[in-house]
Motif scaffolding. Structure first.
Motif, short mmCIF file in Angstrom:
data_model
loop_
_atom_site.label_atom_id
_atom_site.label_comp_id
_atom_site.label_asym_id
_atom_site.label_seq_id
_atom_site.Cartn_x
_atom_site.Cartn_y
_atom_site.Cartn_z
N PHE A 49 0.83 -1.20 0.00
CA PHE A 49 0.00 0.00 0.00
C PHE A 49 0.86 1.26 0.00
O PHE A 49 0.66 2.18 -0.80
CB PHE A 49 -0.93 -0.02 1.22
N ILE A 50 1.86 1.30 0.87
CA ILE A 50 2.73 2.47 0.99
C ILE A 50 3.52 2.67 -0.30
O ILE A 50 3.61 3.80 -0.83
CB ILE A 50 3.67 2.32 2.20
N VAL A 51 4.09 1.60 -0.83
CA VAL A 51 4.90 1.71 -2.04
C VAL A 51 4.04 2.10 -3.24
O VAL A 51 4.44 2.94 -4.05
CB VAL A 51 5.68 0.39 -2.29
N ALA A 52 2.84 1.53 -3.35
CA ALA A 52 1.95 1.89 -4.46
C ALA A 52 1.57 3.37 -4.39
O ALA A 52 1.55 4.07 -5.42
CB ALA A 52 0.70 1.01 -4.45
N SER A 93 16.10 -0.52 0.45
CA SER A 93 16.98 0.27 -0.41
C SER A 93 18.33 -0.43 -0.58
O SER A 93 18.86 -0.52 -1.70
CB SER A 93 17.18 1.66 0.18
N MET A 94 18.87 -0.94 0.51
CA MET A 94 20.15 -1.64 0.43
C MET A 94 20.02 -2.92 -0.40
O MET A 94 20.93 -3.27 -1.15
CB MET A 94 20.67 -1.95 1.85
N SER A 95 18.89 -3.60 -0.28
CA SER A 95 18.66 -4.82 -1.07
C SER A 95 18.59 -4.47 -2.56
O SER A 95 19.17 -5.19 -3.39
CB SER A 95 17.35 -5.48 -0.61
N ALA A 96 17.90 -3.40 -2.90
CA ALA A 96 17.84 -2.97 -4.31
C ALA A 96 19.23 -2.59 -4.80
O ALA A 96 19.59 -2.88 -5.95
CB ALA A 96 16.87 -1.81 -4.47
N ASN A 97 20.02 -1.96 -3.96
CA ASN A 97 21.38 -1.59 -4.33
C ASN A 97 22.23 -2.84 -4.59
O ASN A 97 23.02 -2.88 -5.55
CB ASN A 97 22.01 -0.73 -3.23
N ARG A 98 22.06 -3.87 -3.76
CA ARG A 98 22.79 -5.12 -3.98
C ARG A 98 22.35 -5.78 -5.29
O ARG A 98 23.18 -6.31 -6.04
CB ARG A 98 22.59 -6.08 -2.80
N ARG A 99 21.03 -5.76 -5.57
CA ARG A 99 20.54 -6.33 -6.83
C ARG A 99 21.11 -5.57 -8.02
O ARG A 99 21.47 -6.18 -9.04
CB ARG A 99 19.01 -6.30 -6.88
N LEU A 100 21.20 -4.25 -7.91
CA LEU A 100 21.75 -3.44 -8.99
C LEU A 100 23.24 -3.77 -9.20
O LEU A 100 23.68 -3.93 -10.34
CB LEU A 100 21.56 -1.96 -8.68
N SER A 101 23.98 -3.89 -8.13
CA SER A 101 25.40 -4.25 -8.23
C SER A 101 25.57 -5.62 -8.87
O SER A 101 26.44 -5.82 -9.73
CB SER A 101 26.06 -4.25 -6.85
N TRP A 165 17.45 0.42 -14.98
CA TRP A 165 16.63 1.60 -14.63
C TRP A 165 15.57 1.30 -13.57
O TRP A 165 15.45 2.05 -12.59
CB TRP A 165 15.96 2.16 -15.87
N PRO A 166 14.75 0.25 -13.75
CA PRO A 166 13.72 0.01 -12.73
C PRO A 166 14.30 -0.27 -11.34
O PRO A 166 13.72 0.15 -10.34
CB PRO A 166 12.98 -1.23 -13.26
N ILE A 167 15.44 -0.95 -11.28
CA ILE A 167 16.04 -1.25 -9.98
C ILE A 167 16.57 0.04 -9.35
O ILE A 167 16.40 0.27 -8.15
CB ILE A 167 17.16 -2.30 -10.12
N ARG A 168 17.19 0.90 -10.15
CA ARG A 168 17.67 2.18 -9.64
C ARG A 168 16.50 3.03 -9.13
O ARG A 168 16.56 3.62 -8.05
CB ARG A 168 18.43 2.95 -10.72
N ASP A 169 15.40 3.07 -9.89
CA ASP A 169 14.23 3.83 -9.46
C ASP A 169 13.65 3.28 -8.17
O ASP A 169 13.24 4.04 -7.28
CB ASP A 169 13.16 3.83 -10.56
N GLU A 170 13.60 1.96 -8.06
CA GLU A 170 13.10 1.32 -6.84
C GLU A 170 13.99 1.68 -5.65
O GLU A 170 13.49 2.02 -4.57
CB GLU A 170 13.08 -0.19 -7.05
N ARG A 171 15.30 1.63 -5.84
CA ARG A 171 16.24 1.99 -4.77
C ARG A 171 16.02 3.44 -4.32
O ARG A 171 15.96 3.73 -3.13
CB ARG A 171 17.68 1.80 -5.23
N GLN A 172 15.87 4.34 -5.28
CA GLN A 172 15.66 5.75 -4.94
C GLN A 172 14.34 5.95 -4.20
O GLN A 172 14.27 6.74 -3.26
CB GLN A 172 15.71 6.60 -6.20
N LEU A 173 13.30 5.24 -4.61
CA LEU A 173 12.01 5.34 -3.93
C LEU A 173 12.14 4.86 -2.49
O LEU A 173 11.68 5.52 -1.55
CB LEU A 173 10.95 4.52 -4.67
N TYR A 174 12.80 3.72 -2.29
CA TYR A 174 12.99 3.20 -0.93
C TYR A 174 13.84 4.15 -0.08
O TYR A 174 13.58 4.30 1.12
CB TYR A 174 13.62 1.80 -0.96
#
Length: 193
Positions: A49-52, A93-101, A165-174
């Motif tokens: 809910f919060i993320v949407a 956010s850290m998890s998204a950063n790890r996925r991006l790396s 791009w989607p992973i970076r956007d997700e990280r920034q949102l988090y």
């Protein structure tokens, strides 16, 4: 609501206010998470809910979270919610950063393999060209090799042009959600506790 008790951060006027209403504060958290109160995971529906809500807001919007609770809750318990929300989204956010790396690591490996395959294909195509000349079979083999070499470049190009791009956007949102003010409003019955 005038008699309601609220705890947590002040909500600035110029922010996108995400409003959540729960009958019991425990519904906001994952019920099987044994972590200390400030490290508990959010319940998956609360997170969704919060993320949407945040995704539907302007890209540069500052967020604030307001949680309204109906059942009696100790103000001390409600005070830990902000830290738990901040830690939860910081971990996301850290998890998204790890996925991006990891994606970039796979991309670099794929790029090396793709470039080597392309170089080999072009080299073999030139040998085929010299061996067969202008004959149709030679042209077919040459073109097949060149196309195969470019197909080997497909995955690295996909990673470096689109997948990150989607992973970076997700990280920034988090990251933005991990620093938002959080306020818990306890209904008037709670203030009597």
């Amino acid at each position: 609501m005038a008699n309601d008790l609220s705890v947590g951060d002040e909500i600035p006027a110029n922010c996108e206010l995400i409003e959540v209403h729960v009958t019991d504060l425990r519904m906001f958290f994952n019920p099987i998470d044994p972590s200390p109160p400030t490290e508990r995971d959010l319940e998956s529906k609360a997170e969704e809910f919060i993320v949407a809500w945040a995704r539907s807001a302007r890209r540069d919007a500052r967020f604030a979270l307001q949680i309204e609770v109906d059942t009696p809750t100790a103000p001390e318990e409600a005070k830990t919610v902000g830290a738990a929300v901040h830690e939860f989204f910081h971990q996301r956010s850290m998890s998204a950063n790890r996925r991006l790396s990891q994606l970039f690591r796979v991309g670099r490996t794929s790029l090396i393999i793709g470039l080597a395959s392309l170089a080999l294909a072009v080299t073999l195509a030139s040998f085929v060209d010299r061996a067969f000349g202008d004959r149709a079979v030679g042209a077919l083999i040459r073109e097949t090799l060149v196309i195969g070499g470019w197909v080997a470049m497909w995955r690295p190009l996909e990673i470096f042009l689109y997948d990150w791009w989607p992973i970076r956007d997700e990280r920034q949102l988090y990251e933005r959600l991990s620093v938002m003010p959080v306020r818990v409003i306890l209904n008037a019955a709670n203030s009597a506790r």
